[in-house]
Design a protein around this motif. Structure first.
Motif, mmCIF file in Angstrom:
data_model
loop_
_atom_site.group_PDB
_atom_site.id
_atom_site.type_symbol
_atom_site.label_atom_id
_atom_site.label_comp_id
_atom_site.label_asym_id
_atom_site.label_seq_id
_atom_site.Cartn_x
_atom_site.Cartn_y
_atom_site.Cartn_z
ATOM 1 N N THR A 147 0.855 -1.185 0.000
ATOM 2 C CA THR A 147 0.000 0.000 0.000
ATOM 3 C C THR A 147 0.891 1.236 0.000
ATOM 4 O OG1 THR A 147 -1.928 1.062 1.024
ATOM 5 C CG2 THR A 147 -0.278 0.182 2.535
ATOM 6 N N GLY A 148 0.289 2.406 0.130
ATOM 7 C CA GLY A 148 1.011 3.660 0.267
ATOM 8 C C GLY A 148 0.092 4.590 1.033
ATOM 9 N N LEU A 149 0.656 5.580 1.661
ATOM 10 C CA LEU A 149 -0.172 6.499 2.456
ATOM 11 C C LEU A 149 -0.267 7.834 1.732
ATOM 12 C CD1 LEU A 149 1.325 5.746 5.988
ATOM 13 C CD2 LEU A 149 -0.665 4.715 4.904
ATOM 14 N N PRO A 150 -1.459 8.222 1.308
ATOM 15 C CA PRO A 150 -1.584 9.492 0.583
ATOM 16 C C PRO A 150 -1.456 10.682 1.525
ATOM 17 C CG PRO A 150 -3.751 8.593 0.978
ATOM 18 C CD PRO A 150 -2.773 7.604 1.540
ATOM 19 N N THR A 151 -1.176 11.849 0.946
ATOM 20 C CA THR A 151 -1.189 13.074 1.737
ATOM 21 C C THR A 151 -2.619 13.296 2.210
ATOM 22 O OG1 THR A 151 0.444 13.878 0.196
ATOM 23 C CG2 THR A 151 -0.506 15.506 1.683
ATOM 24 N N PRO A 152 -2.852 13.354 3.533
ATOM 25 C CA PRO A 152 -4.227 13.350 4.037
ATOM 26 C C PRO A 152 -5.131 14.412 3.416
ATOM 27 C CG PRO A 152 -2.670 13.134 5.827
ATOM 28 C CD PRO A 152 -1.856 13.367 4.587
ATOM 29 N N ASN A 153 -4.626 15.656 3.265
ATOM 30 C CA ASN A 153 -5.544 16.691 2.768
ATOM 31 C C ASN A 153 -5.791 16.595 1.266
ATOM 32 O OD1 ASN A 153 -3.001 17.471 2.147
ATOM 33 N ND2 ASN A 153 -3.297 19.634 2.601
ATOM 34 N N LEU A 154 -5.081 15.679 0.575
ATOM 35 C CA LEU A 154 -5.329 15.499 -0.856
ATOM 36 C C LEU A 154 -6.163 14.251 -1.121
ATOM 37 C CD1 LEU A 154 -1.796 16.298 -2.348
ATOM 38 C CD2 LEU A 154 -3.777 17.814 -2.098
ATOM 39 N N SER A 155 -6.403 13.476 -0.065
ATOM 40 C CA SER A 155 -7.057 12.181 -0.247
ATOM 41 C C SER A 155 -8.576 12.330 -0.355
ATOM 42 C CB SER A 155 -6.710 11.296 0.954
ATOM 43 O OG SER A 155 -7.458 10.118 0.891
ATOM 44 N N LEU A 156 -9.162 11.543 -1.272
ATOM 45 C CA LEU A 156 -10.630 11.493 -1.356
ATOM 46 C C LEU A 156 -11.192 10.564 -0.286
ATOM 47 C CD1 LEU A 156 -11.360 11.070 -5.198
ATOM 48 C CD2 LEU A 156 -11.879 13.053 -3.776
ATOM 49 N N PHE A 157 -10.359 9.618 0.187
ATOM 50 C CA PHE A 157 -10.851 8.562 1.084
ATOM 51 C C PHE A 157 -9.941 8.413 2.299
ATOM 52 C CE2 PHE A 157 -11.149 7.362 -3.425
ATOM 53 C CZ PHE A 157 -12.510 7.517 -3.611
ATOM 54 N N PRO A 158 -9.751 9.472 3.094
ATOM 55 C CA PRO A 158 -8.769 9.386 4.187
ATOM 56 C C PRO A 158 -9.103 8.295 5.197
ATOM 57 C CG PRO A 158 -10.089 11.403 4.344
ATOM 58 C CD PRO A 158 -10.444 10.764 3.052
ATOM 59 N N GLY A 159 -10.410 7.968 5.337
ATOM 60 C CA GLY A 159 -10.825 6.969 6.314
ATOM 61 C C GLY A 159 -10.220 5.594 6.053
ATOM 62 N N ALA A 160 -9.861 5.327 4.791
ATOM 63 C CA ALA A 160 -9.377 3.989 4.434
ATOM 64 C C ALA A 160 -8.142 3.621 5.229
ATOM 65 C CB ALA A 160 -9.062 3.943 2.950
ATOM 66 N N TYR A 161 -7.307 4.620 5.481
ATOM 67 C CA TYR A 161 -6.019 4.309 6.085
ATOM 68 C C TYR A 161 -6.110 4.100 7.579
ATOM 69 C CZ TYR A 161 -4.608 4.841 1.422
ATOM 70 O OH TYR A 161 -4.503 4.627 0.074
#
Ligand code: LIP
Length: 259
Positions: A147-161
């Protein structure tokens, strides 16, 4: 495409060997760029478009080139895993050729390991010419998920992580490879049993074809096809058992579909 990627590999390795001296540009939070990204893309553009001047090209660092033939387009990520690159870790160069919405062929090249992953639609997936197949394992306890961790404020689905702990609990391992293209290539050759991330389609178009041609399954986090994951980037690529497991874990993440 292979020759262009190898040449870009040599060019970027020159910078990579001196990674501590690189000048880093910041495009946004957690989104880096270096001269190596730009030089690599320029080289690949020159090579591909001098050979196919009528075709289009979309790269990560510059405006797209629109050719006169609307059918064919190269997607280029000149360094996938820029953060890895600037910290002296494995990165890849990835190129896909599309006709309309179909990926005809693609490659993922890791210059550090000198590994060339290639796929041709309907013709198989290969590592340095050797045919690939996704892992045949069905054992949950042995699953290795990238997996990878997206930048939180750019993510459409922050809850996934927030689910990462639960996803990890029963399986063998979670790995962050640091290049979305390389993660897909690892699924295709069985070094990972699956991979999920919210990432850009330009980074994964070739990797997706690799996984499909190696017998894997590709959907978005809710089991849907390319018309959605190409836009949202919410991608699962996996062998059948890991795909079923990840879908089960991710299907109640709140959806946000593109307009
Ligand atoms: C990034 C990948 C990284 C992944 C990001 C993005 P970039 O690409 O290398 O592994 O987590 O989603 O795909 O910006 O380095 O080309």
């Amino acid at each position: 495409m292979i020759a262009a990627a190898r040449e870009a590999g040599e060019l970027t390795l020159g910078h990579f060997k001196h990674f501590r001296d690189l000048e880093i540009g910041v495009k946004g939070p957690g989104d880096f760029v270096s001269d190596a990204d730009r030089e690599s893309e320029q080289l690949i553009r020159r090579r591909l478009l001098s050979r196919y001047p009528d075709w289009s090209l979309t790269g990560e660092e510059f405006d797209p080139v629109e050719g006169t033939d609307p059918e064919y387009r190269f997607l280029v990520d000149p360094i996938d895993g820029t953060t890895n690159f600037i910290y002296g870790q494995h990165y890849t160069i990835t190129i896909a050729l599309r006709r309309g919405r179909e990926t005809l062929c693609g490659l993922v090249y890791n210059p550090v390991a000198d590994e060339m992953f290639t796929a041709i639609k309907g013709g198989g997936a290969f590592l340095d010419g050797e045919r690939l197949h996704v892992s045949r394992s069905t054992d949950v306890g042995l699953m290795a998920v990238g997996t990878g961790l997206p930048t939180p404020n750019l993510s459409l689905f922050p809850g996934a992580y927030e689910r990462l702990g639960a996803i990890r609990a029963p399986i063998g391992a979670v790995r962050i490879v640091g290049s979305a293209a390389n993660s897909c290539a690892y699924v295709a050759c069985g070094r990972l049993t699956g991979y999920f991330e919210e990432t850009g389609f330009g980074d994964t178009a070739a990797g997706i074809l690799l996984v499909e041609e190696a017998g894997g399954i590709v959907t978005d986090w809710w089991g849907r096809g390319p018309e959605i994951y190409e836009k949202t980037g919410a991608l699962i690529v996996a062998n059948p058992a890991t795909h079923a497991y990840l879908l089960d874990q991710l299907r109640d993440v709140p959806r946000k579909d593109p307009a």
